[in-house]
Design a protein around this motif. Structure first.
Motif, PDB file in Angstrom:
ATOM      1  N   LEU A 128       0.836  -1.192   0.000  1.00 54.55           N
ATOM      2  CA  LEU A 128       0.000   0.000   0.000  1.00 54.55           C
ATOM      3  C   LEU A 128       0.870   1.240   0.000  1.00 54.55           C
ATOM      4  O   LEU A 128       1.979   1.226   0.543  1.00 54.55           O
ATOM      5  N   ALA A 129       0.377   2.321  -0.584  1.00 54.59           N
ATOM      6  CA  ALA A 129       1.104   3.586  -0.575  1.00 54.59           C
ATOM      7  C   ALA A 129       1.199   4.102   0.856  1.00 54.59           C
ATOM      8  O   ALA A 129       0.230   4.053   1.617  1.00 54.59           O
ATOM      9  N   CYS A 130       2.381   4.575   1.243  1.00 56.03           N
ATOM     10  CA  CYS A 130       2.596   5.077   2.602  1.00 56.03           C
ATOM     11  C   CYS A 130       1.840   6.394   2.788  1.00 56.03           C
ATOM     12  O   CYS A 130       1.987   7.326   2.001  1.00 56.03           O
ATOM     13  N   VAL A 131       1.040   6.470   3.820  1.00 54.37           N
ATOM     14  CA  VAL A 131       0.248   7.654   4.102  1.00 54.37           C
ATOM     15  C   VAL A 131       1.093   8.715   4.811  1.00 54.37           C
ATOM     16  O   VAL A 131       0.894   9.911   4.625  1.00 54.37           O
ATOM     17  N   GLN A 132       2.071   8.295   5.602  1.00 50.61           N
ATOM     18  CA  GLN A 132       2.893   9.218   6.390  1.00 50.61           C
ATOM     19  C   GLN A 132       3.682  10.179   5.493  1.00 50.61           C
ATOM     20  O   GLN A 132       3.789  11.354   5.789  1.00 50.61           O
ATOM     21  N   CYS A 133       4.234   9.679   4.388  1.00 52.02           N
ATOM     22  CA  CYS A 133       5.092  10.509   3.527  1.00 52.02           C
ATOM     23  C   CYS A 133       4.439  10.816   2.184  1.00 52.02           C
ATOM     24  O   CYS A 133       5.114  11.278   1.258  1.00 52.02           O
ATOM     25  N   SER A 134       3.172  10.559   2.021  1.00 51.04           N
ATOM     26  CA  SER A 134       2.444  10.746   0.762  1.00 51.04           C
ATOM     27  C   SER A 134       3.072   9.933  -0.367  1.00 51.04           C
ATOM     28  O   SER A 134       3.184  10.386  -1.499  1.00 51.04           O
ATOM     29  N   ALA A 135       3.529   8.743  -0.051  1.00 55.84           N
ATOM     30  CA  ALA A 135       4.107   7.795  -1.003  1.00 55.84           C
ATOM     31  C   ALA A 135       5.325   8.364  -1.728  1.00 55.84           C
ATOM     32  O   ALA A 135       5.541   8.113  -2.902  1.00 55.84           O
ATOM     33  N   SER A 136       6.149   9.137  -1.011  1.00 49.46           N
ATOM     34  CA  SER A 136       7.374   9.667  -1.615  1.00 49.46           C
ATOM     35  C   SER A 136       8.616   9.053  -0.987  1.00 49.46           C
ATOM     36  O   SER A 136       9.669   9.007  -1.616  1.00 49.46           O
ATOM     37  N   GLY A 137       8.540   8.597   0.246  1.00 60.06           N
ATOM     38  CA  GLY A 137       9.690   8.033   0.934  1.00 60.06           C
ATOM     39  C   GLY A 137      10.507   9.079   1.678  1.00 60.06           C
ATOM     40  O   GLY A 137      11.464   8.748   2.353  1.00 60.06           O
ATOM     41  N   TRP A 138      10.131  10.364   1.575  1.00 65.82           N
ATOM     42  CA  TRP A 138      10.892  11.452   2.202  1.00 65.82           C
ATOM     43  C   TRP A 138       9.981  12.295   3.080  1.00 65.82           C
ATOM     44  O   TRP A 138       8.833  12.571   2.724  1.00 65.82           O
ATOM     45  N   VAL A 139      10.506  12.718   4.226  1.00 64.79           N
ATOM     46  CA  VAL A 139       9.818  13.624   5.142  1.00 64.79           C
ATOM     47  C   VAL A 139      10.818  14.687   5.582  1.00 64.79           C
ATOM     48  O   VAL A 139      12.022  14.539   5.383  1.00 64.79           O
ATOM     49  N   THR A 140      10.333  15.761   6.192  1.00 64.10           N
ATOM     50  CA  THR A 140      11.247  16.771   6.723  1.00 64.10           C
ATOM     51  C   THR A 140      12.001  16.179   7.901  1.00 64.10           C
ATOM     52  O   THR A 140      11.444  15.451   8.718  1.00 64.10           O
ATOM     53  N   ALA A 141      13.282  16.487   7.982  1.00 61.01           N
ATOM     54  CA  ALA A 141      14.134  15.887   9.006  1.00 61.01           C
ATOM     55  C   ALA A 141      13.780  16.379  10.408  1.00 61.01           C
ATOM     56  O   ALA A 141      13.833  15.621  11.364  1.00 61.01           O
ATOM     57  N   ASP A 142      13.393  17.639  10.537  1.00 67.10           N
ATOM     58  CA  ASP A 142      13.149  18.182  11.875  1.00 67.10           C
ATOM     59  C   ASP A 142      11.760  17.847  12.411  1.00 67.10           C
ATOM     60  O   ASP A 142      11.597  17.559  13.589  1.00 67.10           O
ATOM     61  N   THR A 143      10.732  17.847  11.583  1.00 66.81           N
ATOM     62  CA  THR A 143       9.379  17.597  12.075  1.00 66.81           C
ATOM     63  C   THR A 143       8.852  16.211  11.736  1.00 66.81           C
ATOM     64  O   THR A 143       7.943  15.718  12.386  1.00 66.81           O
ATOM     65  N   GLY A 144       9.366  15.579  10.690  1.00 65.75           N
ATOM     66  CA  GLY A 144       8.877  14.267  10.286  1.00 65.75           C
ATOM     67  C   GLY A 144       7.578  14.309   9.523  1.00 65.75           C
ATOM     68  O   GLY A 144       6.925  13.288   9.353  1.00 65.75           O
ATOM     69  N   GLU A 145       7.200  15.484   9.042  1.00 66.33           N
ATOM     70  CA  GLU A 145       5.954  15.627   8.288  1.00 66.33           C
ATOM     71  C   GLU A 145       6.213  15.482   6.798  1.00 66.33           C
ATOM     72  O   GLU A 145       7.299  15.755   6.306  1.00 66.33           O
ATOM     73  N   ALA A 146       5.182  15.068   6.084  1.00 71.11           N
ATOM     74  CA  ALA A 146       5.279  14.948   4.635  1.00 71.11           C
ATOM     75  C   ALA A 146       5.331  16.336   4.007  1.00 71.11           C
ATOM     76  O   ALA A 146       4.708  17.284   4.497  1.00 71.11           O
ATOM     77  N   LEU A 147       6.077  16.464   2.930  1.00 72.82           N
ATOM     78  CA  LEU A 147       6.166  17.730   2.212  1.00 72.82           C
ATOM     79  C   LEU A 147       5.047  17.828   1.186  1.00 72.82           C
ATOM     80  O   LEU A 147       4.635  16.805   0.623  1.00 72.82           O
ATOM     81  N   PRO A 148       4.568  19.044   0.899  1.00 74.30           N
ATOM     82  CA  PRO A 148       3.635  19.198  -0.224  1.00 74.30           C
ATOM     83  C   PRO A 148       4.330  18.783  -1.523  1.00 74.30           C
ATOM     84  O   PRO A 148       5.556  18.905  -1.649  1.00 74.30           O
ATOM     85  N   LEU A 149       3.584  18.283  -2.472  1.00 77.83           N
ATOM     86  CA  LEU A 149       4.176  17.742  -3.689  1.00 77.83           C
ATOM     87  C   LEU A 149       5.006  18.770  -4.455  1.00 77.83           C
ATOM     88  O   LEU A 149       6.059  18.435  -5.001  1.00 77.83           O
ATOM     89  N   GLU A 150       4.579  20.043  -4.492  1.00 81.77           N
ATOM     90  CA  GLU A 150       5.332  21.067  -5.209  1.00 81.77           C
ATOM     91  C   GLU A 150       6.704  21.280  -4.572  1.00 81.77           C
ATOM     92  O   GLU A 150       7.712  21.395  -5.248  1.00 81.77           O
ATOM     93  N   VAL A 151       6.741  21.293  -3.241  1.00 78.14           N
ATOM     94  CA  VAL A 151       8.004  21.478  -2.521  1.00 78.14           C
ATOM     95  C   VAL A 151       8.867  20.229  -2.656  1.00 78.14           C
ATOM     96  O   VAL A 151      10.082  20.316  -2.833  1.00 78.14           O
ATOM     97  N   LEU A 152       8.253  19.062  -2.603  1.00 77.42           N
ATOM     98  CA  LEU A 152       8.995  17.810  -2.708  1.00 77.42           C
ATOM     99  C   LEU A 152       9.684  17.685  -4.068  1.00 77.42           C
ATOM    100  O   LEU A 152      10.849  17.297  -4.143  1.00 77.42           O
TER     101      LEU A 152
END
Length: 106
Positions: free
Chosen positions: A35-59
């Protein structure tokens, strides 16, 4: 804090970390299928300091910045390293041999 009007002139590189839930794979193991990961919006990357998913434009911008830096580093590693000392003198053409070829003295 400085007042800023309008967007920044350059995109700043953010610190990214692999998603702790999917470990950077962008998918998690379901019972029967992945299944696609919900935590990182299926990108595999999150912000290092907060652990939140980035918006797709920023990613997309952040991954492009990282890709360009990696390609530049690869190009720097591909360049031949200039030789110094006796090794350089041995390998370069000194035009002292027969027919102006390299003479090494061996």
């Amino acid at each position: 804090m400085k007042r800023v009007h309008g967007p920044a002139f350059r995109a700043a590189q953010l610190d990214l970390a692999k998603c702790p839930v999917c470990r950077g794979r962008a998918v998690i193991k379901g019972v029967f299928h992945e299944l696609a990961c919900v935590q990182c919006s299926a990108s595999g990357w999150v912000t290092a300091d907060t652990g939140e998913a980035l918006p797709l434009e920023v990613l997309v911008t952040q991954l492009s910045i990282r890709l360009q830096a990696a390609e530049q580093q690869i190009e720097q590693l591909k360049r031949p390293v200039p030789m110094f000392g006796p090794d350089a003198q041995y390998n370069e053409n000194n035009r002292r041999g027969p027919g102006a070829t390299n003479f090494t003295g061996d």
